[in-house]
Design a protein around this motif. Structure first.
Motif, PDB file in Angstrom:
ATOM      1  N   ARG A   1      -2.176  59.801  96.033  1.00 45.87           N
ATOM      2  CA  ARG A   1      -0.703  59.265  95.777  1.00 45.87           C
ATOM      3  C   ARG A   1       0.520  60.235  96.421  1.00 45.87           C
ATOM      4  N   ARG A   2      -0.333  61.387  96.469  1.00 48.65           N
ATOM      5  CA  ARG A   2       0.917  62.539  97.353  1.00 48.65           C
ATOM      6  C   ARG A   2       1.076  61.953  98.686  1.00 48.65           C
ATOM      7  N   ALA A   3       0.598  61.408  99.450  1.00 49.95           N
ATOM      8  CA  ALA A   3      -0.235  60.983 100.564  1.00 49.95           C
ATOM      9  C   ALA A   3       0.945  59.813 101.164  1.00 49.95           C
ATOM     10  N   ILE A   4       0.338  59.210 100.462  1.00 51.06           N
ATOM     11  CA  ILE A   4       1.945  57.549  99.913  1.00 51.06           C
ATOM     12  C   ILE A   4       2.365  57.806 100.013  1.00 51.06           C
ATOM     13  N   ALA A   5       3.365  58.722  98.680  1.00 49.77           N
ATOM     14  CA  ALA A   5       4.320  58.873  98.151  1.00 49.77           C
ATOM     15  C   ALA A   5       5.325  59.525  99.771  1.00 49.77           C
ATOM     16  N   GLY A   6       4.508  59.948 100.864  1.00 52.81           N
ATOM     17  CA  GLY A   6       5.195  61.150 101.802  1.00 52.81           C
ATOM     18  C   GLY A   6       5.230  59.851 102.786  1.00 52.81           C
ATOM     19  N   LEU A   7       4.789  59.084 102.509  1.00 47.91           N
ATOM     20  CA  LEU A   7       5.298  57.654 103.745  1.00 47.91           C
ATOM     21  C   LEU A   7       6.832  56.987 103.460  1.00 47.91           C
ATOM     22  N   ASP A   8       7.445  56.917 102.274  1.00 47.98           N
ATOM     23  CA  ASP A   8       8.021  56.683 101.722  1.00 47.98           C
ATOM     24  C   ASP A   8       9.088  57.478 101.285  1.00 47.98           C
ATOM     25  N   ARG A   9       8.845  58.701 100.622  1.00 50.11           N
ATOM     26  CA  ARG A   9       9.750  59.983  99.531  1.00 50.11           C
ATOM     27  C   ARG A   9       9.421  59.526  97.956  1.00 50.11           C
ATOM     28  N   SER A  10       8.139  58.703  98.159  1.00 48.94           N
ATOM     29  CA  SER A  10       8.435  57.946  96.496  1.00 48.94           C
ATOM     30  C   SER A  10       7.965  59.566  96.122  1.00 48.94           C
TER      31      SER A  10
ATOM     32  N   LEU B   1      -3.298  53.588 106.963  1.00 49.29           N
ATOM     33  CA  LEU B   1      -3.508  53.483 108.124  1.00 49.29           C
ATOM     34  C   LEU B   1      -4.216  52.702 108.894  1.00 49.29           C
ATOM     35  N   ARG B   2      -4.150  51.249 108.280  1.00 47.52           N
ATOM     36  CA  ARG B   2      -4.522  50.438 108.780  1.00 47.52           C
ATOM     37  C   ARG B   2      -2.872  50.282 110.004  1.00 47.52           C
ATOM     38  N   ASP B   3      -1.939  50.123 109.205  1.00 42.32           N
ATOM     39  CA  ASP B   3      -0.365  50.058 109.466  1.00 42.32           C
ATOM     40  C   ASP B   3      -0.414  50.963 111.073  1.00 42.32           C
ATOM     41  N   PRO B   4      -0.053  50.197 111.945  1.00 42.10           N
ATOM     42  CA  PRO B   4       0.404  51.115 113.010  1.00 42.10           C
ATOM     43  C   PRO B   4       1.378  51.810 112.688  1.00 42.10           C
TER      44      PRO B   4
ATOM     45  N   ALA C   1       0.848  54.496 109.561  1.00 39.20           N
ATOM     46  CA  ALA C   1      -0.052  55.348 110.535  1.00 39.20           C
ATOM     47  C   ALA C   1       0.393  57.178 111.580  1.00 39.20           C
ATOM     48  N   HIS C   2       1.527  55.863 111.480  1.00 38.71           N
ATOM     49  CA  HIS C   2       2.511  56.803 112.916  1.00 38.71           C
ATOM     50  C   HIS C   2       3.209  57.583 111.725  1.00 38.71           C
ATOM     51  N   VAL C   3       3.826  58.005 110.769  1.00 39.40           N
ATOM     52  CA  VAL C   3       5.459  57.914 110.244  1.00 39.40           C
ATOM     53  C   VAL C   3       5.046  59.564 110.233  1.00 39.40           C
TER      54      VAL C   3
ATOM     55  N   SER D   1       5.162  68.535 108.882  1.00 39.36           N
ATOM     56  CA  SER D   1       5.441  67.957 109.793  1.00 39.36           C
ATOM     57  C   SER D   1       4.471  67.489 110.978  1.00 39.36           C
ATOM     58  N   ILE D   2       3.774  66.276 110.455  1.00 36.73           N
ATOM     59  CA  ILE D   2       2.249  65.994 111.198  1.00 36.73           C
ATOM     60  C   ILE D   2       2.883  64.440 110.398  1.00 36.73           C
ATOM     61  N   THR D   3       1.514  63.321 111.640  1.00 33.36           N
ATOM     62  CA  THR D   3       1.779  62.661 111.176  1.00 33.36           C
ATOM     63  C   THR D   3       1.110  61.720 109.888  1.00 33.36           C
ATOM     64  N   PHE D   4       0.912  60.440 108.982  1.00 32.28           N
ATOM     65  CA  PHE D   4       0.585  60.544 108.544  1.00 32.28           C
ATOM     66  C   PHE D   4      -0.981  60.086 108.380  1.00 32.28           C
ATOM     67  N   GLU D   5      -0.890  60.119 109.215  1.00 33.24           N
ATOM     68  CA  GLU D   5      -2.479  59.616 110.433  1.00 33.24           C
ATOM     69  C   GLU D   5      -3.406  61.225 110.411  1.00 33.24           C
ATOM     70  N   GLU D   6      -2.298  62.010 110.500  1.00 35.42           N
ATOM     71  CA  GLU D   6      -3.394  63.369 110.899  1.00 35.42           C
ATOM     72  C   GLU D   6      -3.276  64.081 109.536  1.00 35.42           C
ATOM     73  N   PHE D   7      -2.108  63.826 108.614  1.00 37.36           N
ATOM     74  CA  PHE D   7      -2.278  64.760 107.289  1.00 37.36           C
ATOM     75  C   PHE D   7      -3.406  63.659 106.384  1.00 37.36           C
ATOM     76  N   VAL D   8      -3.718  62.576 106.705  1.00 35.50           N
ATOM     77  CA  VAL D   8      -4.973  62.148 106.469  1.00 35.50           C
ATOM     78  C   VAL D   8      -6.638  62.369 105.972  1.00 35.50           C
TER      79      VAL D   8
END
Length: 172
Positions: free
Chosen positions: A40-49, A75-78, A81-83, A91-98
């Motif tokens: 859930r934290r990883a997803i929240a990191g995408l939009d700072r929610s 991850l399927r959304d390019p 995934a690269h946010v 300070s890494i991409t979503f994909e790398e954090f996951v």
């Protein structure tokens, strides 16, 4: 790793959720809730929610399925995934954090959950190799309160899984 964790959480005997885990002070439920919370934290990191840890009243397998599916969809959304995630995430991409989260959290805590609930503790050898490659260079960063414990000296003939678990403070 997500599929294996799904199997473990779905197959957890109902009377084993409160059994102690290899993580000091945590039950099997606590371990699984922690992994759900980090997804859930990883997803929240995408939009700072915001995000929340699972409540005791939540259906943990359902909470895991929802959180895991959200991560897989991102991850399927390019673009997603690269946010670039903020400093809190390194300070890494979503994909790398996951990728890192899957190794440190889903894989290792999958073993913790299996051990606590009497399920199959064998980890995927390829995932063990990746986790070892990612985690060993971070030895200084992962030795902190509520993270990984002090290294345990493995036996001379220990296999790769045992060496990784010992490196992360698990008694095998």
């Amino acid at each position: 790793m997500a599929d294996r964790f799904s199997e473990l959480i779905r197959n957890c005997p109902p009377d084993r959720w409160e059994d102690p885990s290899p993580c000091p002070g945590w039950t099997a439920w606590d371990v699984a809730a922690h992994v759900v919370s980090n997804h859930r934290r990883a997803i929240a990191g995408l939009d700072r929610s915001g995000y929340s840890a699972p409540a005791r009243s939540e259906d943990l397998p359902q909470a895991w399925d929802a959180a895991s599916e959200e991560v897989k969809a991102a991850l399927r959304d390019p673009v997603k995934a690269h946010v670039l995630l903020e400093e809190e995430f390194g300070s890494i991409t979503f994909e790398e954090f996951v990728r890192r989260m899957a190794c440190a959290d889903t894989l290792i805590h999958g073993w913790d959950l299996a051990r606590a609930t009497g399920q199959n503790e064998v980890l995927d050898p390829g995932a063990v190799a990746v986790a070892t490659e990612i985690l060993q260079p971070e030895v200084g960063d992962i030795r902190m309160p509520k993270a990984f414990g002090a290294k345990v000296s493995p036996a001379a003939d220990a296999d790769a899984q045992t060496r990784l678990l010992n490196f992360l403070g698990r008694q095998v």
